[in-house]
Design a protein around this motif. Structure first.
Motif, PDB file in Angstrom:
ATOM      1  N   UNK A 338      51.655  31.296  35.819  1.00 18.67           N
ATOM      2  CA  UNK A 338      51.966  31.818  34.483  1.00 18.67           C
ATOM      3  C   UNK A 338      50.781  31.685  33.532  1.00 18.67           C
ATOM      4  N   UNK A 339      50.108  30.541  33.576  1.00 17.15           N
ATOM      5  CA  UNK A 339      48.969  30.329  32.680  1.00 17.15           C
ATOM      6  C   UNK A 339      47.765  31.161  33.088  1.00 17.15           C
ATOM      7  N   UNK A 340      47.545  31.308  34.401  1.00 16.90           N
ATOM      8  CA  UNK A 340      46.443  32.151  34.863  1.00 16.90           C
ATOM      9  C   UNK A 340      46.692  33.606  34.477  1.00 16.90           C
ATOM     10  N   UNK A 341      47.920  34.070  34.657  1.00 21.41           N
ATOM     11  CA  UNK A 341      48.258  35.444  34.301  1.00 21.41           C
ATOM     12  C   UNK A 341      48.039  35.680  32.803  1.00 21.41           C
ATOM     13  N   UNK A 342      48.510  34.750  31.985  1.00 21.72           N
ATOM     14  CA  UNK A 342      48.350  34.862  30.525  1.00 21.72           C
ATOM     15  C   UNK A 342      46.876  34.957  30.159  1.00 21.72           C
ATOM     16  N   UNK A 343      46.071  34.076  30.753  1.00 19.21           N
ATOM     17  CA  UNK A 343      44.646  34.032  30.442  1.00 19.21           C
ATOM     18  C   UNK A 343      43.930  35.279  30.943  1.00 19.21           C
ATOM     19  N   UNK A 344      44.213  35.688  32.181  1.00 21.81           N
ATOM     20  CA  UNK A 344      43.519  36.834  32.777  1.00 21.81           C
ATOM     21  C   UNK A 344      43.848  38.117  32.023  1.00 21.81           C
ATOM     22  N   UNK A 345      45.096  38.272  31.612  1.00 18.36           N
ATOM     23  CA  UNK A 345      45.433  39.487  30.861  1.00 18.36           C
ATOM     24  C   UNK A 345      44.713  39.517  29.512  1.00 18.36           C
ATOM     25  N   UNK A 346      44.528  38.360  28.911  1.00 15.22           N
ATOM     26  CA  UNK A 346      43.730  38.311  27.685  1.00 15.22           C
ATOM     27  C   UNK A 346      42.280  38.689  27.977  1.00 15.22           C
ATOM     28  N   UNK A 347      41.722  38.147  29.068  1.00 16.58           N
ATOM     29  CA  UNK A 347      40.333  38.448  29.416  1.00 16.58           C
ATOM     30  C   UNK A 347      40.155  39.927  29.730  1.00 16.58           C
ATOM     31  N   UNK A 348      41.176  40.521  30.330  1.00 20.16           N
ATOM     32  CA  UNK A 348      41.134  41.959  30.583  1.00 20.16           C
ATOM     33  C   UNK A 348      41.110  42.725  29.266  1.00 20.16           C
ATOM     34  N   UNK A 360      31.686  42.276  29.866  1.00 24.11           N
ATOM     35  CA  UNK A 360      32.345  43.017  30.939  1.00 24.11           C
ATOM     36  C   UNK A 360      33.092  42.032  31.831  1.00 24.11           C
ATOM     37  N   UNK A 361      33.968  42.508  32.724  1.00 25.08           N
ATOM     38  CA  UNK A 361      34.638  41.584  33.648  1.00 25.08           C
ATOM     39  C   UNK A 361      33.644  40.709  34.411  1.00 25.08           C
ATOM     40  N   UNK A 362      32.508  41.295  34.783  1.00 22.27           N
ATOM     41  CA  UNK A 362      31.500  40.525  35.512  1.00 22.27           C
ATOM     42  C   UNK A 362      30.909  39.418  34.639  1.00 22.27           C
ATOM     43  N   UNK A 363      30.557  39.759  33.409  1.00 17.36           N
ATOM     44  CA  UNK A 363      29.975  38.760  32.505  1.00 17.36           C
ATOM     45  C   UNK A 363      30.969  37.649  32.174  1.00 17.36           C
ATOM     46  N   UNK A 364      32.230  38.043  31.991  1.00 17.20           N
ATOM     47  CA  UNK A 364      33.260  37.035  31.713  1.00 17.20           C
ATOM     48  C   UNK A 364      33.411  36.103  32.910  1.00 17.20           C
ATOM     49  N   UNK A 365      33.420  36.685  34.102  1.00 17.00           N
ATOM     50  CA  UNK A 365      33.575  35.882  35.319  1.00 17.00           C
ATOM     51  C   UNK A 365      32.412  34.910  35.495  1.00 17.00           C
ATOM     52  N   UNK A 366      31.218  35.336  35.109  1.00 16.88           N
ATOM     53  CA  UNK A 366      30.037  34.475  35.257  1.00 16.88           C
ATOM     54  C   UNK A 366      30.162  33.226  34.386  1.00 16.88           C
ATOM     55  N   UNK A 367      30.597  33.402  33.124  1.00 16.03           N
ATOM     56  CA  UNK A 367      30.620  32.261  32.198  1.00 16.03           C
ATOM     57  C   UNK A 367      31.916  31.461  32.282  1.00 16.03           C
ATOM     58  N   UNK A 395      32.502  33.997  40.932  1.00 13.43           N
ATOM     59  CA  UNK A 395      32.429  35.245  40.166  1.00 13.43           C
ATOM     60  C   UNK A 395      33.075  36.376  40.958  1.00 13.43           C
ATOM     61  N   UNK A 396      32.848  36.378  42.262  1.00 12.31           N
ATOM     62  CA  UNK A 396      33.428  37.418  43.121  1.00 12.31           C
ATOM     63  C   UNK A 396      34.947  37.306  43.177  1.00 12.31           C
ATOM     64  N   UNK A 397      35.472  36.126  42.857  1.00 14.94           N
ATOM     65  CA  UNK A 397      36.925  35.937  42.827  1.00 14.94           C
ATOM     66  C   UNK A 397      37.492  36.339  41.467  1.00 14.94           C
ATOM     67  N   UNK A 398      36.865  35.860  40.405  1.00 14.09           N
ATOM     68  CA  UNK A 398      37.432  36.020  39.060  1.00 14.09           C
ATOM     69  C   UNK A 398      37.244  37.435  38.522  1.00 14.09           C
ATOM     70  N   UNK A 399      36.115  38.069  38.840  1.00 17.84           N
ATOM     71  CA  UNK A 399      35.868  39.411  38.301  1.00 17.84           C
ATOM     72  C   UNK A 399      36.963  40.403  38.677  1.00 17.84           C
ATOM     73  N   UNK A 400      37.362  40.500  39.957  1.00 16.91           N
ATOM     74  CA  UNK A 400      38.436  41.448  40.279  1.00 16.91           C
ATOM     75  C   UNK A 400      39.787  41.069  39.668  1.00 16.91           C
ATOM     76  N   UNK A 401      40.023  39.769  39.470  1.00 13.32           N
ATOM     77  CA  UNK A 401      41.270  39.368  38.810  1.00 13.32           C
ATOM     78  C   UNK A 401      41.358  39.986  37.416  1.00 13.32           C
ATOM     79  N   UNK A 402      40.226  39.983  36.716  1.00 14.69           N
ATOM     80  CA  UNK A 402      40.185  40.555  35.364  1.00 14.69           C
ATOM     81  C   UNK A 402      40.231  42.081  35.425  1.00 14.69           C
TER      82      UNK A 402
END
Length: 432
Positions: A338-348, A360-367, A395-402
């Motif tokens: 639930x918390x990951x979904x909430x956060x990722x949708x905000x990052x999107x 961008x999703x890539x830049x967000x994933x990097x930091x 980064x390769x994991x988080x970027x596609x999530x966003x």
């Protein structure tokens, strides 16, 4: 002896009346209510009343100011009543004594002295007394004796009233003693009550804060259980603030803010007392959010699924990759999900503004990625890993999530732009 006291008495009454007037804080001739309005204590009470309105109902400062406002108001009323009594029982009698009673005695004394002197001067010049002069002399003699009798009567009256005149000054001290005693008793009683209430309030606040549990550095499940929330306080509060102030801020999550501001924000979140208007720097808010994720004892995406995430990210075909991500997401504990979904949708939602904020999703994933997933290692090894090649894999994991959040979080999912709108309206928890 009595005669020699009249002039000093008049002078003392005049001087003390004048000085006493200078001690007054209110205007003469007014009733208690109108006197109060002009007193500095009343103006202080009004300022306190205006000030505590700006605080929330649970603020310690507000509760103390409310009590202080009441106390200063009461002290102003007490002072107005004291000065009204002082005016009636001391100032007015002193003024009458110095401006009417004693000047009349001194006037009679002066007239008697002058007439007596003139009479003796006339006799010394061997005034020739004619037959008709005896009547004039008799008349003058009667006037002199009349003035002498009046002056003697005035002196006698002064002598009999001297004790009463002296009592004006005693009455001044009595009124002062009464006023200060009443004020002291009132203050002592109410300060004791204020301290007891303040102590009880602090105890209540401490109990409330303890019931919430510590936020930073605490396990996610513990915090959610203690607070009765679905989304962690730092995640939800920071997302709300960033939606208001940070969506178009360039370099969000990348640029650092003042450490002191981030620390103060973390303390507010940890204490459960938040004032959004106090924190206007979006970089500080982003820093507090990153810090929360980094200080979790276990990453939001969990130690257990560390390798699963990388295996899913390693799929070459996008369809296969997303399907594997969905499988891993289902393995997450519901609280983490639930918390990951909430956060990722905000990052999107944030990435939709990348033309302006450069995130961008890539830049967000990097930091942000290294704060969401790291291996189960301790001490310096874990810190080194966050800066190593495995961080690139994260980064390769988080970027596609966003990037594909709508597909990866299908249940109750709304487009990122709609997510932002719902958060603004406070309805996101009902949708997610």
């Amino acid at each position: 002896m009595v005669e020699q006291r009249v002039e000093p008495a008049k002078k003392a009454a005049q001087v003390i009346h004048k000085k006493l007037l200078g001690c007054l804080q209110s205007q003469l001739g007014l009733d208690t209510e109108r006197r109060m309005k002009k007193l500095p204590l009343m103006l202080l009470s009004v300022s306190m009343a205006e000030s505590f309105k700006d605080f929330d109902a649970d603020s310690s400062i507000r509760k103390v100011l409310e009590m202080c406002c009441f106390m200063e108001n009461h002290l102003a009323k007490t002072l107005a009543e004291f000065e009204l009594k002082l005016e009636k029982e001391v100032l007015e009698p002193l003024n009458k004594l110095s401006e009417e009673d004693l000047p009349e005695i001194l006037k009679n004394k002066k007239q008697f002295a002058k007439l007596t002197m003139d009479w003796h001067n006339a006799l010394n010049k061997h005034f020739v007394v004619s037959c008709g002069s005896f009547s004039l002399l008799h008349t003058v003699d009667m006037v002199i004796h009349s003035l002498q009798d009046q002056y003697s009567a005035d002196l006698y009256h002064f002598a009999t009233k001297e004790e009463a005149y002296a009592n004006y000054f005693i009455r001044l001290l009595e009124l002062q003693a009464e006023h200060h005693k009443n004020s002291h008793d009132f203050l002592e009683r109410n300060i004791t009550e204020l301290k007891e209430k303040f102590k009880a309030h602090l105890t209540s606040m401490a109990t409330t804060n303890n019931s919430r549990g510590k936020v930073y550095g605490e396990p996610l499940l513990t915090h959610l259980y203690d607070s009765g929330r679905e989304i962690a306080v730092p995640i939800q509060e920071c997302v709300h603030m960033l939606l208001h102030t940070g969506m178009r801020e360039e370099g969000l999550f990348r640029l650092a803010a003042a450490a002191s501001v981030v620390k103060r924000l973390k303390s507010s979140l940890d204490g459960g007392v938040m004032n959004h208007s106090e924190f206007t720097d979006p970089h500080a808010v982003a820093g507090a959010l990153k810090s929360y994720l980094r200080e979790l004892p276990e990453p939001l995406m969990t130690f257990e699924l560390y390798n699963d995430w990388f295996q899913a990210a390693g799929k070459k075909e996008l369809t296969d990759k997303l399907e594997q991500f969905k499988i891993v997401l289902k393995k997450l504990p519901s609280e983490n999900y639930n918390n990951l979904r909430y956060l990722v949708q905000f990052l999107s939602c944030l990435s939709e503004q990348q033309a302006v904020n450069r995130m961008s999703p890539s830049n967000i994933a990097i930091v942000l990625g290294p704060n969401l997933l790291w291996p189960h290692m301790e001490g310096e090894a874990a810190l080194l890993d966050m800066a190593s090649a495995s961080s690139v894999q994260v980064v390769a994991v988080v970027e596609p999530l966003i990037k594909y959040s709508s597909s990866l979080f299908p249940e109750g999912t709304v487009p990122p732009s709609m997510f932002c709108l719902l958060v603004f309206r406070g309805g996101v928890l009902g949708v997610l």
